[in-house]
Enzyme design. Structure first.
Site, PDB file in Angstrom:
ATOM      1  N   ARG A  82       0.665  -1.249  -0.063  1.00 46.57           N
ATOM      2  CA  ARG A  82      -0.053   0.104   0.208  1.00 46.57           C
ATOM      3  C   ARG A  82       0.873   1.245  -0.122  1.00 46.57           C
ATOM      4  O   ARG A  82       0.321   2.367  -0.024  1.00 46.57           O
ATOM      5  CB  ARG A  82      -0.862   0.038   1.226  1.00 46.57           C
ATOM      6  N   LYS A 100       3.210 -20.032   6.302  1.00 48.96           N
ATOM      7  CA  LYS A 100       2.318 -20.524   7.349  1.00 48.96           C
ATOM      8  C   LYS A 100       1.980 -19.455   8.160  1.00 48.96           C
ATOM      9  O   LYS A 100       2.380 -18.329   8.061  1.00 48.96           O
ATOM     10  CB  LYS A 100       3.347 -21.591   8.144  1.00 48.96           C
ATOM     11  N   LYS A 132      16.198 -26.439   4.455  1.00 48.30           N
ATOM     12  CA  LYS A 132      17.563 -26.282   5.166  1.00 48.30           C
ATOM     13  C   LYS A 132      18.336 -27.543   5.030  1.00 48.30           C
ATOM     14  O   LYS A 132      17.613 -28.665   4.737  1.00 48.30           O
ATOM     15  CB  LYS A 132      17.389 -26.492   6.886  1.00 48.30           C
ATOM     16  N   GLU A 146      13.922 -21.653  21.287  1.00 42.13           N
ATOM     17  CA  GLU A 146      14.387 -20.229  20.767  1.00 42.13           C
ATOM     18  C   GLU A 146      14.749 -19.486  22.158  1.00 42.13           C
ATOM     19  O   GLU A 146      14.331 -19.639  23.142  1.00 42.13           O
ATOM     20  CB  GLU A 146      13.210 -19.521  20.300  1.00 42.13           C
ATOM     21  N   HIS A 182       6.567 -27.419  11.477  1.00 46.30           N
ATOM     22  CA  HIS A 182       7.935 -27.738  11.489  1.00 46.30           C
ATOM     23  C   HIS A 182       7.835 -29.117  12.380  1.00 46.30           C
ATOM     24  O   HIS A 182       8.701 -29.981  11.591  1.00 46.30           O
ATOM     25  CB  HIS A 182       8.760 -26.835  12.158  1.00 46.30           C
ATOM     26  N   LYS A 233       9.962 -20.529  23.479  1.00 46.14           N
ATOM     27  CA  LYS A 233      10.698 -19.429  23.638  1.00 46.14           C
ATOM     28  C   LYS A 233      11.092 -19.070  24.827  1.00 46.14           C
ATOM     29  O   LYS A 233      10.718 -19.502  25.958  1.00 46.14           O
ATOM     30  CB  LYS A 233       9.382 -18.091  23.208  1.00 46.14           C
TER      31      LYS A 233
END
Length: 516
Positions: A71, A178, A212, A246, A270, A368
């Site tokens: 936009r 995803k 990967k 993570e 995943h 996380k």
């Protein structure tokens, strides 16, 4: 075809005529790429640099064209500068002016919103112009780097403005990021919409983990070697752990992450894909159809334990210390409601009801603000059925294990027992290690390089099909419904390895999580 050294040196086959010569790179034919949501982080940090890296490696045609759709009120020159800055900052390969100059000539920008008919007419005119000026042959892939709620709008607009079908032998493809739905019902509805516009073989669902090198190496490790596959079954394997951890929080992704959580964000796609590649039978070939067939067999055999309360865990990080600094808890993150019950950690036990894996648990976990960033698949073998050694001599010996490190230190580690030098027969764990960075002179390409090239080539080997997506939701949906009925996620301190309940889940089976 097997060749001897003598035949190669004396009368080498012309590689330009040998379709099986693996020294030749796969190069995309005349084509272009349209990126919707081109101003987002994914486009800036991954897609634009990947396009440049492909061009820099000589894998794109000279007339390749890149169209950005967003936009912003930009001219073509503004967009080109944005791509230039992204490439300079994030590209894997060195910046070369001659490559950039060639690539930049094919860059265009179309301004508009997704329900703007005039913007899509402008996009159509831009594609037609590039066909004439750059020789793209009418071949374009449309990359939907946009929030999932906009997928149906963009796809329907492409159909409405006759952009979803090529003319003659040209092709049009849809690339979708995803999450593909948020449960089985929404995934089925989205599949219905997308397949009403694009044929199944022209829909590419991106799971960047499948691009990967180390994930693809699972297939090489298992099926190109004779030393692993005979042990790859219930007779020798005790259990399998698949981890994606993570060390960061949600950052600025509150709008996307809250309400989705770690299980939907990571396990549904995943980790279940990694499970399928680890557990599947040898495919008849490495073509897309054969791979999907074997992965689906495994996914269709996956079963959840009956007691979900004992064999699934969800958690939510609280404030703590990580990397030498104080970090906030999830409920303290900007944009997160203090009453949110979104999981930032998820773990579950799965079983596979087939002859190869019956009785072998697969433990999946993701989270996380954990101890460190790591993704790995650990195949943990059974202990020897009989040991002639004294217990005190093997007290430091654990189960043998083969660990496939997906990131960040790509490679494979084998853990086994060895005698400690000395007069006593003392056995201790040692490791043998293969690292990509030490064994190959060429660095591994980024996942998006491989996947974008495969889209342009029409090679769907590394892309989940809609049956896999729907089956993955069938596995996860009962877990999400169970969690929705049973209160809040368990808290865990940032910088640790998750909630206590996750350790208890494995302890009940007489096992423990690896600490990578």
């Amino acid at each position: 075809m097997r060749r001897t050294v003598e035949s190669e040196s004396a009368a080498p086959t012309n590689p330009l005529r040998d379709a099986q010569d693996r020294r030749l790179p796969r190069i995309a034919g005349p084509s272009g790429l349209v990126i919707f949501g081109v101003t987002g982080d994914l486009s800036r940090k991954k897609l634009m640099p990947a396009v440049y890296d492909l061009a820099n490696r000589g894998l794109l045609p000279p007339g390749f064209s890149l169209i950005g759709f967003a936009r912003r009120d930009w001219a073509d020159e503004d967009f080109t500068q944005v791509v230039h800055d992204a490439v300079k900052q994030y590209a894997r390969t060195p910046f070369r002016e001659e490559v950039w100059s060639q690539l930049a000539q094919g860059m265009r920008f179309v301004s508009g919103v997704f329900d703007d008919d005039q913007a899509f007419e402008n996009l159509k005119a831009t594609i037609e112009q590039l066909d004439k000026e750059r020789g793209t042959g009418g071949n374009f892939a449309f990359y939907l780097s946009v929030p999932p709620k906009f997928f149906p709008t963009v796809v329907r607009q492409l159909k409405k403005h006759s952009l979803s079908q090529g003319q003659g032998s040209s092709w049009r493809r849809a690339v979708i990021e995803k999450p593909f739905g948020h449960d089985l019902e929404s995934a089925q509805e989205l599949n219905r919409i997308v397949h009403g516009v694009f044929p199944n073989q022209e829909v590419f669902r991106i799971d960047h983990y499948l691009g990967k090198e180390t994930v693809q190496n699972i297939l090489a490790l298992r099926f190109a070697n004779t030393m692993f596959e005979p042990l790859w079954n219930r007779s020798y394997v005790d259990h399998v752990q698949i981890t994606m951890a993570e060390d960061i929080g949600i950052g600025g992704r509150a709008g996307y992450y809250d309400g989705i959580g770690s299980a939907r964000d990571v396990i549904q796609n995943h980790l279940l894909q990694l499970l399928a590649l680890t557990a599947m039978e040898e495919p008849a070939s490495f073509g897309a159809k054969a791979l999907v067939t074997e992965k689906l067999k495994v996914l269709n055999s996956v079963r959840l334990p009956k007691e979900l309360g004992l064999h699934t865990v969800r958690g939510q990080y609280t404030g703590g210390w990580q990397g030498g600094r104080r970090v906030p808890g999830y409920l303290e993150e900007e944009g997160i409601s203090p009453h949110s019950v979104t999981d930032t950690y998820a773990a579950l036990k799965l079983e596979i009801d087939n002859r190869r894996w019956a009785g072998v648990p697969f433990y999946l976990r993701t989270g996380k603000r954990l101890g460190r960033r790591v993704t790995e698949i650990a195949v943990v073998f059974q202990r020897a059925p009989y040991s002639p050694f004294d217990a005190t001599h093997t007290e430091e010996l654990n189960n043998n294990a083969l660990v496939i490190r997906v990131q960040p230190d790509e490679g494979v580690t084998i853990r086994f027992g060895s005698k400690v030098p000395g007069t006593q027969m003392e056995i201790r764990d040692v490791t043998m290690d293969f690292a990509y960075g030490e064994s190959f002179t060429e660095s591994s390409p980024e996942a998006y390089e491989r996947l974008l090239l495969d889209v342009l080539l029409g090679d769907a080997n590394l892309f989940p099909r809609h049956q896999e997506v729907e089956r993955s939701w069938e596995i996860l949906d009962p877990v999400e419904r169970h969690w929705a009925r049973h209160g809040r996620p368990e808290p865990y301190t940032a910088g640790t390895w998750g909630p206590r309940a996750a350790d208890d889940m494995l302890a009940r089976d007489g096992r423990s999580w690896r600490r990578p």
